[in-house]
Write a protein that holds these residues in place. Structure first.
Motif, PDB file in Angstrom:
ATOM      1  N   VAL A 265      74.045 -10.717  17.514  1.00  0.00           N
ATOM      2  CA  VAL A 265      73.969 -10.203  18.892  1.00  0.00           C
ATOM      3  C   VAL A 265      73.035  -8.994  18.985  1.00  0.00           C
ATOM      4  O   VAL A 265      72.271  -8.858  19.943  1.00  0.00           O
ATOM      5  CB  VAL A 265      75.374  -9.852  19.418  1.00  0.00           C
ATOM      6  CG1 VAL A 265      75.298  -9.248  20.811  1.00  0.00           C
ATOM      7  CG2 VAL A 265      76.254 -11.099  19.438  1.00  0.00           C
ATOM      8  N   GLU A 266      73.095  -8.137  17.971  1.00  0.00           N
ATOM      9  CA  GLU A 266      72.273  -6.925  18.018  1.00  0.00           C
ATOM     10  C   GLU A 266      70.786  -7.250  18.081  1.00  0.00           C
ATOM     11  O   GLU A 266      70.041  -6.660  18.872  1.00  0.00           O
ATOM     12  CB  GLU A 266      72.556  -6.070  16.786  1.00  0.00           C
ATOM     13  CG  GLU A 266      73.299  -4.806  17.128  1.00  0.00           C
ATOM     14  CD  GLU A 266      73.488  -3.946  15.892  1.00  0.00           C
ATOM     15  OE1 GLU A 266      74.561  -4.098  15.288  1.00  0.00           O
ATOM     16  OE2 GLU A 266      72.582  -3.173  15.551  1.00  0.00           O
TER      17      GLU A 266
ATOM     18  N   ILE B 112      65.760  -7.821  21.553  1.00  0.00           N
ATOM     19  CA  ILE B 112      64.683  -8.596  22.190  1.00  0.00           C
ATOM     20  C   ILE B 112      64.790  -8.525  23.712  1.00  0.00           C
ATOM     21  O   ILE B 112      63.802  -8.311  24.413  1.00  0.00           O
ATOM     22  CB  ILE B 112      64.731 -10.066  21.701  1.00  0.00           C
ATOM     23  CG1 ILE B 112      64.387 -10.114  20.208  1.00  0.00           C
ATOM     24  CG2 ILE B 112      63.789 -10.935  22.518  1.00  0.00           C
ATOM     25  CD1 ILE B 112      64.614 -11.463  19.556  1.00  0.00           C
ATOM     26  N   ALA B 113      66.015  -8.679  24.222  1.00  0.00           N
ATOM     27  CA  ALA B 113      66.203  -8.659  25.678  1.00  0.00           C
ATOM     28  C   ALA B 113      65.873  -7.280  26.245  1.00  0.00           C
ATOM     29  O   ALA B 113      65.091  -7.154  27.198  1.00  0.00           O
ATOM     30  CB  ALA B 113      67.640  -9.043  26.023  1.00  0.00           C
TER      31      ALA B 113
ATOM     32  N   LEU C 190      71.492  -8.527  28.472  1.00  0.00           N
ATOM     33  CA  LEU C 190      72.056  -9.556  27.593  1.00  0.00           C
ATOM     34  C   LEU C 190      73.443  -9.933  28.086  1.00  0.00           C
ATOM     35  O   LEU C 190      74.317  -9.076  28.247  1.00  0.00           O
ATOM     36  CB  LEU C 190      72.139  -9.052  26.144  1.00  0.00           C
ATOM     37  CG  LEU C 190      72.847 -10.028  25.191  1.00  0.00           C
ATOM     38  CD1 LEU C 190      72.085 -11.353  25.083  1.00  0.00           C
ATOM     39  CD2 LEU C 190      73.029  -9.416  23.810  1.00  0.00           C
ATOM     40  N   VAL C 191      73.625 -11.222  28.342  1.00  0.00           N
ATOM     41  CA  VAL C 191      74.934 -11.741  28.723  1.00  0.00           C
ATOM     42  C   VAL C 191      75.456 -12.567  27.559  1.00  0.00           C
ATOM     43  O   VAL C 191      74.772 -13.482  27.089  1.00  0.00           O
ATOM     44  CB  VAL C 191      74.854 -12.643  29.974  1.00  0.00           C
ATOM     45  CG1 VAL C 191      76.243 -13.151  30.355  1.00  0.00           C
ATOM     46  CG2 VAL C 191      74.219 -11.899  31.141  1.00  0.00           C
ATOM     47  N   VAL C 192      76.645 -12.237  27.081  1.00  0.00           N
ATOM     48  CA  VAL C 192      77.237 -12.999  25.980  1.00  0.00           C
ATOM     49  C   VAL C 192      78.459 -13.752  26.484  1.00  0.00           C
ATOM     50  O   VAL C 192      79.385 -13.166  27.043  1.00  0.00           O
ATOM     51  CB  VAL C 192      77.632 -12.090  24.799  1.00  0.00           C
ATOM     52  CG1 VAL C 192      78.299 -12.908  23.701  1.00  0.00           C
ATOM     53  CG2 VAL C 192      76.404 -11.385  24.242  1.00  0.00           C
ATOM     54  N   SER C 193      78.421 -15.066  26.309  1.00  0.00           N
ATOM     55  CA  SER C 193      79.559 -15.895  26.660  1.00  0.00           C
ATOM     56  C   SER C 193      80.422 -16.080  25.409  1.00  0.00           C
ATOM     57  O   SER C 193      79.905 -16.320  24.327  1.00  0.00           O
ATOM     58  CB  SER C 193      79.037 -17.247  27.167  1.00  0.00           C
ATOM     59  OG  SER C 193      80.049 -18.220  27.117  1.00  0.00           O
TER      60      SER C 193
END
Lengths: 126, 496, 459
Positions: free
Chosen positions: C220-221, C226-227, C234-237
């Motif tokens: 995730v990091e 990058i985002a 950054l959206v994490v599902s």
């Protein structure tokens, strides 16, 4: 409530000073009730006469802020982000944005303090 | 207290803090079985992705959990305690057999991706419910996928758009009466349509002449609630439908108030092209403190190709299955098949009623609303004298002369042991009191309600301040909503 | 009719009070030609015992008594019995949305505790009261990112749950949000190089899932880096909530869109489930869905209210942040009770068991078939590639009352012979060994057939 004569007013209850500070009137804050949030544009945003440039929120209502004249935002009253109650306490002191007016002649069509006062009392009579 | 209340009495309730305030290290309400596979080295498996600490999550025992939530529950009002007259919310009895059958093993534990061969039970439930809802609405095809009423609206409007697009022009706007629920304009906007307001006439109904003037080839659909939010049946609904259809528009019916029509009239018969139902209103699935809902969307044949995927079909061998290959579909609106648990409950309700029970249910719902209307007429202002169906809308015109508004009256009603009615809606009535008793109330409860409302009206005359300060008998008095919105505190944090 | 509390005498008295003769008079506003004069053609009124029998019959046709290795967005975890004991209390079950705060403190305080625990678990500042489910939550999160950034496109990981992607497509089409899909590498993780290229100045957000659809944990990091470099969010599902017990939460994300079904919500053939959004404090006014907030009453006593309602449809109408009107309160309450039961230590232990079972199973499968995406850490799901079509294997497993892994062909044609298997704390070693044994048998027979082939050709 005497309306300050150093500025002009709109029928949508905004005020604007000669140097482009914009806020809402004492009458407007009164009818909105306790203001809980003010949403304002970023510095550099172009605003257009008669169009919405932000919102004021009370607990159960949202109202658009309409630009009295066109221009570019040069300053935003950041203090309102954490202390929106300032608008209730001192509507004519709590400016929201400062703009560089695009066409000063647009100011001529706005209401003077006595005219606005008259407009508000007529509106109340309805 | 000024007046006697017959329905409720003050009663001790337990104080209870936040669960975090009860937590202390070493307490536990869980126990896992011994691991029957080798232990793993989490650091080796997960590396830097290993989580070491769960922060301020609570540590409490089972009895504390039971007491915690039981105590909290006693601070709520509920249908199980008495009448819940929220207009347009249809707070009817939630039968317990619904809860029982929804928990039957095999239904509760069914996985959405298990093979169709071993999903015939679930598919049969969906098919049977679909057939029943189509018969009740008089429509031709249906999807059960939307998770709530507003989600159903969204699905319906997507289909409206897809339909017009298939004709070469998606059109630009949606007409919405000024009496509509707020979700209607929000939905139309989400689908990319502009919203145009439609004024109501003096009877609180859609102004057919105004509609005729506003209707043109730019209008994709009219969203109408029928009976509308005033509880008034749109008597010219067939003319409205004709006007829409003549210019190629569609009639969307918000089925929020379907409890006034089931087994008495069918939207499909009076011209609706697409409508959503709220299983949590009309079909008795529980509101549960704000969800889950379920919002099936039923349509006429012309809109069937656009239904979300998948749809339940009967296959050549007579078994049921899901059909995914639907090229004109608007797509999926939710993962899997919708709130299946609510389908079970709604179907159990339909079974328990049958055709005769559903008819009697609707008749009783309308009878109850009119009984209240009769009982309170003159005591509260009735802004529209048009006949009421399942709900009645009064206004606070008489009481506001004393400075007492609809919300104040509502708060005082709490002291009398009733949940408030819907306040300040619909928007076309200033200071609205919107009352929907549903069929679930016995005459005795209605009489108590009427008595309470009359008593409050007297209190307004005698001592308005006393009503303004209500509620007087709840655990907490009126809360500071302004402070909550100015400086939001949305989670607990340990004291530093 | 047993739900209707009126005698014929009551009805007659009420009609008399209203001043009409027949209940039909009340329906006169409906034009006669539209009034239904026949019975609805639906099943006849049934006794409670008949209703129970009917549904029990349906349950028998619905995989009752099977052992399942399915996950893929819907997970089978043990549900402590206190959950149903508490959520069936009428005061929770039969109350409305807590708009009248004085009369709904129970629901409101429960929501406040839910918001707190979800924030804590996801590593975000705050969370809402719940959304319909994980798929709609992810779509709402993307629209939220569009509002925050003023940008109009999104980059979506191809290893995000395929049905979540479908839902997002439906929403995005009409919001004019172009979506770029970013593929995955041999490790099953999102392709970072491709992601770099996909993120531009008009990208509102990157949407990934972790653990992703293949059960693999994303970096995730690196993705956040990058985002954020390009000003995108950054959206994490998160579809498998139990992973949060042992997997580092996506603290560098801006929005977490979670499906909390794993926390005490029955599989229920796909719903109702419990979506929830969590985010940073600065984004709260752009977040859709209900929020409970703490405040005080007139006497200074702590209490809770629904707050920041101006974001919602009943006030903003066509300008609302979403048309969403309900949350999943009762399901969120199940989640809440589950989180409370397991708590700080139990959730970690529970997650560890899931990790161990899946690691053991993957290890066993790898002796007979290929376990794909071995290069990255995973939680409780893994992908097994077989020589035989997984549908054929699964249909044989059904004969042994086992529901095999989810065949990936439908959504990933290039993974034609691969299936996604899931093990939770409920999966026993003997179940795993049986399933592995059956798959191994299939592999052996396919291989021996292949070995036999050249001879046949020669003949």
């Amino acid at each position: 409530m005497p309306y300050p004569t150093d500025r002009k007013y709109t029928k949508e209850h905004e005020w604007i000073t000669a140097d482009g500070m914009i806020g809402i009137t004492h009458h407007a804050q009164g009818s909105l009730g306790d203001i809980v949030f003010v949403e304002l544009p970023k510095v550099g945003t172009e605003i257009t006469i008669g169009k919405s440039f932000g919102t004021v929120e009370s607990v159960k209502a949202v109202s658009d802020l309409y630009a009295p004249v066109s221009g570019t935002v040069t300053g935003v009253n950041e203090a309102l982000a954490t202390a929106p109650e300032q608008v209730n306490k001192d509507a004519h002191g709590a400016w929201m944005v400062k703009i560089k007016v695009k066409d000063p002649s647009e100011m001529n069509a706005l209401l003077s303090a006595p005219d606005y006062d008259k407009f508000v009392s007529e509106e109340a009579a309805h | 207290m000024k007046h006697m209340t017959r329905k409720a009495t003050r009663h001790i309730s337990q104080n209870e803090g936040l669960i975090f305030e009860k937590s202390s290290p070493g307490k536990a309400a869980w126990k896992l079985p011994p691991l029957d596979v080798p232990e793993v080295d989490t650091a080796k498996l997960l590396g830097k992705q290993e989580r070491k600490d769960l922060g301020d999550m609570p540590e409490v025992s089972e009895i504390e959990i039971i007491r915690h939530f039981t105590r909290l529950s006693t601070w709520n009002y509920a249908i199980d305690l008495g009448m819940y007259p929220l207009g347009s919310c249809t707070m009817k009895y939630n039968p317990r057999v619904n809860e029982f059958v929804a928990r039957v093993e095999g239904l509760a534990n069914g996985h959405p991706y298990q093979a169709e061969k071993i999903s015939q039970g679930a598919l049969r439930i969906m098919k049977t419910l679909s057939d029943c809802l189509l018969e009740i609405t008089g429509m031709d095809a249906i999807t059960l996928q939307p998770a709530a009423g507003a989600h159903g609206e969204l699905t319906g409007m997507l289909m409206v758009r897809a339909y017009h697009q298939s004709k070469g022009n998606a059109r630009k706007k949606i007409l919405i009466p000024d009496s509509a629920h707020g979700t209607n304009p929000a939905t139309a906007a989400t689908v990319g349509y502009a919203v145009e307001n439609l004024k109501s006439n003096d009877c609180g109904m859609v102004d057919v002449a105004a509609l005729a003037a506003q209707m043109n080839e730019d209008v994709a659909a009219l969203m109408v609630t029928n009976p509308n939010t005033l509880g008034v049946f749109e008597q010219e609904i067939h003319k409205i439908a004709e006007l829409m259809h003549a210019k190629g528009g569609l009639l969307y019916m918000d089925g929020a108030n379907m409890n006034a029509l089931v087994a008495k009239a069918r939207p499909g018969d009076f011209g609706a092209d697409v409508m959503h139902l709220n299983l949590h209103k009309t079909f008795s699935t529980p509101h549960g403190g704000g969800g889950p809902g379920s919002g099936p969307v039923a349509v006429k044949k012309i809109l069937a190709p656009f239904l979300p995927t998948p749809v339940v079909v009967t296959k050549a061998d007579g078994t049921l299955g899901f059909e995914y290959n639907r090229p004109q579909s608007v797509g999926r609106v939710r993962a899997f098949y919708g709130n299946f648990g609510m389908f079970i409950r709604a179907l159990a309700y339909i079974f328990a009623n049958g055709p005769d029970g559903l008819r009697q249910t609707t008749e009783d719902a309308v009878l109850n609303a009119n009984y209240i209307r009769k009982g309170l007429e003159g005591v509260y202002d009735l802004p529209y004298s048009t006949p009421s169906m399942h709900e009645v809308v009064f206004s606070d015109k008489l009481q506001s002369k004393k400075g007492v508004k609809t919300m104040d009256l509502a708060k005082r009603l709490i002291d009398y042991g009733f949940h408030p009615y819907t306040t300040a809606f619909p928007l076309i009535v200033a200071g609205a009191l919107m009352i929907e008793p549903t069929e679930s109330e016995p005459k005795e409860e209605l009489d108590l309600f009427i008595e309470a409302m009359k008593s409050i009206a007297e209190e307004v005359e005698e001592d308005p301040q006393f009503v303004l300060d209500a509620p007087h008998n709840t655990r907490i008095s009126r809360l500071d909503e302004t402070a909550a919105a100015r400086k939001p505190v949305l989670r607990w944090k340990p004291e530093p | 009719m047993r739900y209707l509390p009126k005698s014929p005498a009551d009805r007659a008295a009420m009609l008399k009070a209203i001043g009409i003769h027949s209940v039909d008079d009340l329906f006169s506003p409906i034009p006669a030609e539209y009034r239904l004069t026949r019975d609805l053609d639906i099943p006849r009124q049934m006794a409670e015992s008949e209703i129970v029998d009917w549904f029990k019959q349906r349950a028998k046709e619905n995989g009752e008594g099977y052992t399942s290795f399915l996950g893929a967005g819907a997970y089978s975890h043990y549900r402590p019995v206190v959950i149903d004991a508490l959520v069936q209390r009428g005061e929770f079950l039969t109350s409305y949305t807590p708009y009248q705060a004085e009369f709904a403190q129970g629901t409101l305080q429960a929501i406040f505790e839910f918001q707190t625990m979800i924030s804590e678990l996801t590593g975000m500042d705050l969370a809402n009261a719940s959304m319909y489910d994980g798929s709609t939550g992810a779509a709402e999160a993307v629209m939220m990112a569009v509002r925050i950034t003023g940008r109009h496109s999104a980059a979506i990981a191809r290893n995000l749950h395929p049905e979540y992607r479908e839902v997002l497509n439906t929403y995005a089409t009409h919001q004019a949000i172009p979506l770029k899909t970013v593929s995955f590498t041999d490790s099953g993780q999102i392709d970072l190089k491709e992601l770099e290229k996909a993120v531009g100045d008009d990208t509102a957000c990157v949407l990934i899932q972790s653990p992703n659809f293949f059960g693999t944990i994303e970096d995730v990091e690196a993705i956040a880096g990058i985002a954020h470099k390009r000003g995108a969010l950054l959206v994490v599902s998160i579809a498998e909530a139990v992973s949060l017990g042992i997997v580092e939460p996506p603290r560098t994300a801006d929005i977490v869109a979670m499906e909390a079904q794993s926390f005490g919500v029955p599989l229920g053939f796909g719903g109702p489930y419990c979506g929830v959004l969590a985010t940073k404090e600065k984004f709260v006014r752009q977040m859709p869905g209900r929020l409970a907030g703490q405040t005080v009453d007139k006497n200074g006593k702590r209490g809770f209210v629904l707050t920041l309602a101006t974001r919602e449809q009943h006030i903003r109408r066509e300008k609302a942040t979403s048309n969403i009107c309900t949350n999943q309160a009762l399901v969120a309450l199940m989640v809440n009770i589950f989180m409370t039961v397991y708590g700080k230590i139990g959730l970690r232990e529970l997650a560890k068991q899931n990790l161990a079972k899946a690691a053991y199973a993957a290890d066993q499968f790898s002796k007979h078939a290929e376990v794909l995406f071995a290069g990255a850490p995973r939680f409780n799901e893994f992908v097994v590639e077989t020589s035989e079509d997984p549908y054929a294997i699964n249909s044989r497993l059904l004969g042994h009352k086992i529901v095999g892994g989810f065949p990936l062909k439908k959504f990933y044609p290039e993974l034609g012979h691969a299936a996604l298997w899931c093990c939770t704390e409920l999966t026993t070693r003997s179940m795993i060994d049986t399933a592995v044994g059956l798959v191994a048998e299939s592999e052996r027979s396919v291989r021996s057939m292949k070995d036999a082939e050249p001879e046949e050709v020669a003949r």
